[in-house]
Write an enzyme that holds these catalytic residues in place. Structure first.
Site, PDB file in Angstrom:
ATOM      1  CG  HIS D  15      44.387  46.179  37.381  1.00 43.55           C
ATOM      2  ND1 HIS D  15      43.936  46.947  36.349  1.00 43.55           N
ATOM      3  CD2 HIS D  15      43.050  46.306  38.385  1.00 43.55           C
ATOM      4  CE1 HIS D  15      43.041  47.508  36.324  1.00 43.55           C
ATOM      5  NE2 HIS D  15      42.409  47.215  37.709  1.00 43.55           N
ATOM      6  CB  CYS D  34      41.799  52.539  40.190  1.00 43.17           C
ATOM      7  SG  CYS D  34      40.073  52.319  39.831  1.00 43.17           S
ATOM      8  CG  HIS D  40      41.388  47.126  42.358  1.00 47.51           C
ATOM      9  ND1 HIS D  40      42.791  47.975  42.263  1.00 47.51           N
ATOM     10  CD2 HIS D  40      40.692  47.192  41.469  1.00 47.51           C
ATOM     11  CE1 HIS D  40      42.196  48.379  40.978  1.00 47.51           C
ATOM     12  NE2 HIS D  40      41.183  48.005  40.444  1.00 47.51           N
ATOM     13  CG  HIS D  42      38.557  44.530  37.715  1.00 44.21           C
ATOM     14  ND1 HIS D  42      37.505  44.907  38.129  1.00 44.21           N
ATOM     15  CD2 HIS D  42      39.650  45.230  37.708  1.00 44.21           C
ATOM     16  CE1 HIS D  42      37.803  46.329  38.454  1.00 44.21           C
ATOM     17  NE2 HIS D  42      38.992  46.276  38.102  1.00 44.21           N
ATOM     18  CG  ASP D  80      42.568  32.607  34.759  1.00 45.70           C
ATOM     19  OD1 ASP D  80      41.734  33.373  35.399  1.00 45.70           O
ATOM     20  OD2 ASP D  80      42.260  31.509  34.989  1.00 45.70           O
ATOM     21  CG  HIS D  81      43.402  32.485  38.812  1.00 48.10           C
ATOM     22  ND1 HIS D  81      42.422  32.263  37.972  1.00 48.10           N
ATOM     23  CD2 HIS D  81      43.072  32.254  39.771  1.00 48.10           C
ATOM     24  CE1 HIS D  81      41.514  31.892  38.788  1.00 48.10           C
ATOM     25  NE2 HIS D  81      41.864  31.816  39.943  1.00 48.10           N
ATOM     26  CD  GLU D 125      38.546  47.875  34.718  1.00 50.15           C
ATOM     27  OE1 GLU D 125      39.897  47.894  34.356  1.00 50.15           O
ATOM     28  OE2 GLU D 125      38.164  48.948  35.339  1.00 50.15           O
TER      29      GLU D 125
END
Lengths: 136, 136, 136, 136, 136, 136
Positions: D15, D34, D40, D42, D80-81, D125
């Site tokens: 994100h 950010c 980037h 998480h 996810d992913h 996060e």
């Protein structure tokens, strides 16, 4: 929409449990090895929780960079690598139990965080013992 | 100033999920492999939380040495290395789900802890499944 | 360039420690409450480590999706929610200590993983007790 | 007897923090690194908590197998992913802060879980930053 | 007396698994959802281990303050909040698998740490997947 | 078949880093806030690893009940709630760095554990700093 944001921090410190109005033997009776006059110490793990509305522009309840900075300046720099009994003024006469440390931390943070937000402090003294104070 | 003090403990036990009023096939349907008649088991991790006023003399809500001793005598000695269905009287007819175990633990502790304090029990059945019971 | 890739997995099982060539009283003497004939149980946490060269095309020592699938089929499906003494053939006569379980797991995995790679198994019986077996 | 049952899950995603009504320089000022336009990411750790009465037949507040399935289908498969900004419709215009992600998760789960039960979502996060949303 | 000192660190980053000499469909076949062209991401947890003799004057193998500073400057500042494929030169053509990232980290640190000491790098891509590289 | 059995333990202690042959200002220069003459402290987490053959009668490398007892008597009772510099004879002149503490622990345990087994000690000074000593 009220969300709680939480930030973890930590500091290392020495302390002893000691009521300065009691005799040494009564302190030893009540606090056991925690009353050792030569001190022992802990890695304190801290979680600071701030509950408030999400700001629609940022999507933040509170900018975590700012919360991290407040915790560093008010708590980590103040307690880290200190002897709580000897070097932290609040504990000159107040016994530095986890309960009392959590109240001191809450009071120090309360004045730095928007009063419209609720504040809660969780403090781990060891991995098996921890306390929570919400200012109530 | 009300603070919550928390103490972690643990015990290992075998159990199976089983409603003694149901047929075996219905138990198997509802509880799946958890109904295995030969039992399986868990490392239960327990967090006991006691909320009350800080006593001004000690700085304690409750002496953690005493809380640790109560948990050992009432819970760890009672459940550890046991087969919950076979050896713990409360589960002769009550299904030993995490929910029901947390209620049994809460009830056993409630009688040993000052009624002016609130009591909460968190029980991890696995690192990914846990329950919380507050006596409400 | 040899790299070790590690994958965590887990399973829950019941067991008792028991040497079938000994009397019950000798089992009780040596294994204490772990010899309880009604069983107790654990959440076993497993780490499987495979050491080998990085394949230049994939950047993988071993595709973790494949390692995850092997662990699920060979270990998790085989041990999860089982009574090790009663339902796992290897432990009909072999005492299911953490040491022996780790050897059984290693042997089951060894035949499924490229023999050019080294294999190591770490098995947590509780958060405080764990064993490592490298096939040596 | 009201008990809270909790189930942990996780997903990995990319994100960036970005308010689409602001200039790039204001985004950079407010969100710092950010706001990196290349993204980037998480490992998000999720805890879903459902509070309700224990059903006397099952001993369950809610069957954890069903809760696990709902979380997989509604949340893990959905996030996810993924690149949250680019691939998750809710974040086309909504900034994917942890706060906003927790609200989106709560809303997606709320329609799948018995309305007589209370629902709470905790989202990590990073290991040091996490948020809690209870639908209030 | 040779002791290993270990320091934990972390960084967050986006990446995708991608062999630039393969077609998109072959990348998708081999790497599955990890090949998502819009990227996903992780909280990478890093453990740097340095093994050497204890210096008799300091009692240190290596001053952890210095090791912490090297890790911050060489690794955290270089990888944190980055897109590994797009922004880290080493991964312009090298696939950023955990294995390859650990080798890049090891190479960057090796030149900064006394060659008389051995160096090992452990990198967690998720809580369940991690790799170890020792420069062998 | 050689297996490593590991047992975790912990103790809390105060210390300061201090070379008694140096001036106070040199100690402050080298050790920074760790040289605080009023002490600070840590929750030390210890992992003791014993590697040996599995005994065919018991399935044990070493009875963990016995290892737990040795660690309690030799290490926990000796270090817990102590001031390492003032109260532990080994550190009257030896600087109590994590490295030196791990060597002292190893030496104390070595004489209590079968010499046919290898011994390794891992000591966490904080969750981010830890050391390993294998007697080499």
């Amino acid at each position: 929409m009220k969300v709680t944001v939480n930030r973890k921090a930590h500091f290392n410190a020495a302390h002893r449990l000691y009521n300065c109005e009691w005799s040494d033997s009564r302190n030893a009776d009540v606090f056991g090895k925690c009353a050792n006059p030569n001190y022992h110490g802990h890695n304190y793990e801290l979680i600071v929780a701030v509950t408030g509305e999400i700001h629609p522009d940022t999507g933040f309840v509170m900018d975590m960079k700012i919360l991290k900075k407040i915790i560093r300046e008010e708590i980590e720099d103040y307690f880290d690598h200190k002897n709580l009994n000897e070097e932290v003024p609040e504990f000159k006469t107040l016994n530095p139990t986890a309960e009392n440390i959590s109240v001191v931390i809450w009071n120090k943070l309360r004045s730095k965080i928007d009063l419209k937000s609720e504040l809660s402090v969780t403090l781990y003294e060891t991995p098996r013992n921890f306390v929570i104070y919400k200012g109530e």
